[in-house]
Motif scaffolding. Structure first.
Motif, mmCIF file in Angstrom:
data_model
loop_
_atom_site.group_PDB
_atom_site.id
_atom_site.type_symbol
_atom_site.label_atom_id
_atom_site.label_comp_id
_atom_site.label_asym_id
_atom_site.label_seq_id
_atom_site.Cartn_x
_atom_site.Cartn_y
_atom_site.Cartn_z
ATOM 1 N N SER A 62 2.616 111.862 99.451
ATOM 2 C CA SER A 62 3.748 112.872 99.617
ATOM 3 C C SER A 62 4.410 113.109 98.346
ATOM 4 N N ARG A 67 4.965 116.874 96.898
ATOM 5 C CA ARG A 67 6.179 117.589 96.500
ATOM 6 C C ARG A 67 5.997 117.979 95.167
ATOM 7 N N GLU A 89 14.474 120.241 96.411
ATOM 8 C CA GLU A 89 13.984 119.158 97.109
ATOM 9 C C GLU A 89 12.994 119.563 98.248
ATOM 10 N N GLN A 134 10.965 118.257 101.632
ATOM 11 C CA GLN A 134 10.646 117.254 102.716
ATOM 12 C C GLN A 134 9.774 117.809 103.607
ATOM 13 N N PHE A 142 17.591 113.320 103.987
ATOM 14 C CA PHE A 142 16.740 112.456 104.607
ATOM 15 C C PHE A 142 17.272 111.940 105.830
ATOM 16 N N LEU A 193 11.491 112.596 111.293
ATOM 17 C CA LEU A 193 11.132 111.791 110.241
ATOM 18 C C LEU A 193 9.622 110.963 110.687
#
Lengths: 356, 356, 356, 356
Positions: B49, B53, B66, B68, B239, B248
């Motif tokens: 991950s 990113r 950012e 996610q 988050f 999540l």
């Protein structure tokens, strides 16, 4: 949930920080590869999902149950509880329950209060629940208060402990006598079902609960939780509510294929059994060595109390989960086994423990 | 979203009902198999991950963004909009926008009004948005009304149409001149990026938008959407809010591995290009045959108007999506291509069209 | 709702900006003074409230109805709709409906979508509603969409227009044939009930609707709205839900006393009749002067179209409500009469109109 | 909140069940009557409300404060907390706090968790709060948890106890050191301000808190609570959010007039002082008679422990509030005084106590 001692270099360590640290049981990966090019309908209307539902209904001996596949635990709890609770109701849970502490307020974000009761090793008793309900019903101000509407328990609990059939039956009775519903979070249900100390079957859950889920993510799947609603009329338009909660997978086959695997040839049971047996070897080694368990550990999670020196030694050769400080000199840590844990890993852990 | 003509026996038919009817691009499946036994941290803290990113930040030329990984489109829209909107604000969207009609009220369930404007082939114009905002600001009752806070557009739209860089720039300007944020739903972004008619890059999106997502589910992944927030301070504690929305993933690696694949060696671009090219062959065949497109079709979705007789013939050899009744004698249907569509399938479709 | 031309000095002007600009009908003030020192139970359990409930049940010829007193219109709409709607449902309303535009997103803040339909002078037709429902039921994606669950209409509408008994009956029939509920916002119900053109009684409302409210705030009370639920089993634990919405008044007597007044000796009817008659004098004067009404004005609100020059003249001697720009040279404005409007005020207004 | 022994015939009894059982202080009623025919703007833009805001700002020595008038306590708490909390935050409160137990889940219905701590006679300490925050910040799972965002205290508490200036200062310090906000529920603030034991002024509250409210309903008004936000930029668009919560009164003058009265010629202070003095006479009588107070009672509420026999005798001549069972033979009951309590009533109560 926890944080492993993973900041250091973990190469060659025995990784037992959690039961969701690898991918998925190899037969799941194989089946995904094998079926990859088939074109199917989306949103769970594919044949894999339909078959998986059938297998689960059979395993639960509940041919009329609604079975829906969701993605993760917090999402499943939030969605199902939002469906089970009326607006004036809250959910009773142990203070250590996942919904009480580790869902970032997901239950409240959907508008519902968690009515927390002190748990004993993560468990509630029917007596506790009944006392709360009786107090509520006797309260002159009850119409200004949140009514208890659902009881949430996890099997096994967040501490790996188990409800017996007698205990679950008592909880179910209290719920239904007082117009409440019983919901069981089975994130790690495989490890409960396979435990030597367990006497609660899937059929018992389907008979005693108003809804429960059979965990996939922590029991060998890449992701996925199978929600079972024995009496579907309890949650009208469940599909739409799943969609509204962002819990509907477009490629629903991904869930269907996995649960079809898990419920074919007893794989779900084998995954639970293998992990439990390996965990019991750790339990036995700890007992022999005189190290205190933090609580009964009948499933795949082993919580125990070590001195800071012991913790450092364990950390040199393994990755555990830090659970909580016990006192200045001691800490509660956890090993969790899974389908991916090998006998060799357990051999190493046992040896480390013997030498502590 | 749509329902294919799938009730009949579809063996041997060309399946073009949607771009999410197969599993995942084979390199993703291979990578999942290959990495399966590695133990990693959960919740997106794994190395896959982190690397994914990094790759996405590079592709967006936005090193501070950012990134996610969430699971599905409705979930992503609901989560991001809930983060971008203040409580007194609503989101402007085309009336055909996914958030307006096909998310089962997920946006409203989080407390936000969708301020729908009539779209032209699924698109909003900066002028439309500006007029709405100016009317709001001039309204004597505006303090009793929902303030426009975010503009939602999809690229490509639900009709497969594209915003040009000039159009997106104008929307971005209107948003920022009036204290609003711009959010782009990129569920099918691969097909926009690869389109012959497209002039909007990932870097443009990162420069013009306050948040957008790079779709995985409909672009070759098993599941997953990568949310990019160019200025992370816009969404503090993102988050935790992802967790709260049940978005999540415990085994976050599953998302990391897939987006690492998609952003390695240009795979995301290839997937888009291959599907777009195949769709354009269908477009060309329809034009030759004199069948009217329902709207411009520069990406992987082809919407066209057929007589009921033509529809029946197409249905004998292919699975399309029913879109809507056009009039008593005609219907709008859709073919959608993907990484899984083969040249042979397109050859067959072209032939069927020629013979209509 | 509107903004009067109140920035200038209004001394000596005729104040007709709204029907809630003075305190309360003098008999209400007198009764509040007279009963002030009596000690009663709180939260609506006092004898005044009980008696007022009884009077309203009688006026509605619905002895089994639940009657609850809430405080204001937005609050009442939000609370009742939150009780009537299931989570997967939205409320159908005219685009000009109070819930659609002027409640700052209160309905959405409770999680529900407003399904807006274009209104004709603020009114919906049964045909419109039926078409929406039939389209929904025929939509292949309906399980991904918000289901129509309640129809919201206001009587009189925000434009002062009225539903006939036939129209309401048709709406009621469509609702109940399709499993929906009908809710009537009666913020200005006194003016509907008293209108020469009205044929809908309180008993009709109780027979046709699933819930409605009898407006106090805009009909002579200091504040307060009486919600009537003909079949109380439709909203279990309504009291608790009122509390949860912050809509429960500690000194419930304040509401009980006012509604007792309004439903004693026909006061509610007299208030409506006096205001309607005064408004009709304005209507007549406008007609004579050849000024166009914006819509039919059978109740206490008179909407009309004036040139900017006429508007300026009216503003010198009266306070009206600005409603909306009609075109560059014309504006829609409103006069609203109430229990506090005097014959002398109307004489002056009529004279001003004659001289426009 | 409580239930009085009101089922029997209460004629001639001394009514001390609560401080909101009569109408309003006579000067309020007089002012409502006197101003009744004046036409004013709605929604709090009238001159009375503007003047009342000015008076409150002066009393708080906080000329820049935003002052808004809401209707009741639960509504005010829910609205202000929804404005003060970010989505990932919860509110810390004593387990006996009104927001914890007696608001029917209003805080959760707005999406926020109440983080309850055990109170001592209804009070929290800065130490308790700091420990909770430190534990949260040290928790490895804190990103999966609700962050403490606001501390809620009531002054006086639900048990009539007081925070000293030192205690409030310590709470304020802890809040601001940890990025939290401090909110004070002043439902009965008049009785705190007037207490012999109080050293906290309105100016102190404005200096130490991020928001607080000055209670009207339980301090002599018909209804109404004045929210003070010392730094208005903390809650942008507060007006719209009040509207969205159904907390905006159309005839805002009703609140403006009452708070103008309460803050003119020291009326608010006098109401508090008179009630406190009368309550202290009861306290003294109980002490003389050797009856145990349940907690310190420095304000207008007197909680004490009586045998069941004593309770029966008190019930023959007075109406008290039942609070809770103390043990099988004893009960905690409450007398509450107010502006409406007379010296004669207290004489009678004192005599009854002497004769117990």
């Amino acid at each position: 949930m926890s944080t492993g001692n993973t900041s250091a270099d973990n190469t060659n360590k025995v990784m037992l920080a959690s039961d969701y640290q690898e991918g998925a049981h190899p037969s799941i990966i194989a089946k995904l590869a094998e079926t990859n090019m088939m074109a199917t309908e989306g949103y769970g209307f594919d044949a894999f999902s339909q078959h998986a539902r059938h297998l689960i209904r059979e395993a639960c001996q509940c041919p009329g149950a609604e079975v829906q596949f969701l993605i993760g635990g917090t999402q499943t709890n939030a969605t199902v509880l939002d469906c089970l609770l009326r607006q004036y109701e809250g959910v009773i849970a142990a203070d250590s329950g996942h919904v009480s502490v580790h869902e970032a307020g997901a239950i409240e974000a959907d508008g519902h209060k968690v009515l927390a009761l002190p748990g004993m090793h993560g468990k509630l008793t029917a007596d506790q629940v009944e006392r709360l309900v009786m107090d509520f019903e006797a309260d002159g101000n009850r119409e200004h208060m949140v009514a208890p509407g659902v009881v949430y328990v996890s099997q096994p609990t967040e501490y790996g402990t188990l409800y017996s059939k007698a205990e679950l039956t008592a909880l179910s009775r209290v719920c239904h006598e007082h117009g409440m519903r019983l919901y069981v979070d089975g994130a790690r249900l495989a490890y409960a079902l396979a435990s030597q100390e367990n006497d609660v079957t899937l059929a018992d859950l389907a008979r005693l609960c108003d809804a429960f889920y059979i965990g996939g993510t922590k029991c060998g799947a890449l992701l996925g939780e199978a929600v079972v609603v024995p009496n579907p009329s309890l949650i009208p338009h469940f599909f739409t509510l799943i969609k509204q909660h962002g819990a509907l997978l477009a490629k629903g086959r991904l869930l269907g294929i996995q649960f079809e695997c898990l419920f074919t040839d007893g794989l779900y049971g084998q995954i639970g059994k293998a992990a439990d047996e390996k965990a019991q070897r750790i339990v036995e080694a700890l007992r022999k060595r005189g190290i205190t368990l933090y609580c009964p550990c009948p499933t795949n999670q082993v919580f125990f109390i070590v001195s800071n020196g012991q913790m450092a030694k364990l950390g040199e050769e393994s990755v555990y989960s830090f659970w909580e400080k016990y006192d200045d000199a001691h800490t509660v840590i956890r090993y969790a086994t899974s389908w991916a844990t090998t006998d060799e890993q357990i051999d190493r852990i046992v040896k480390i423990i013997e030498e502590l």
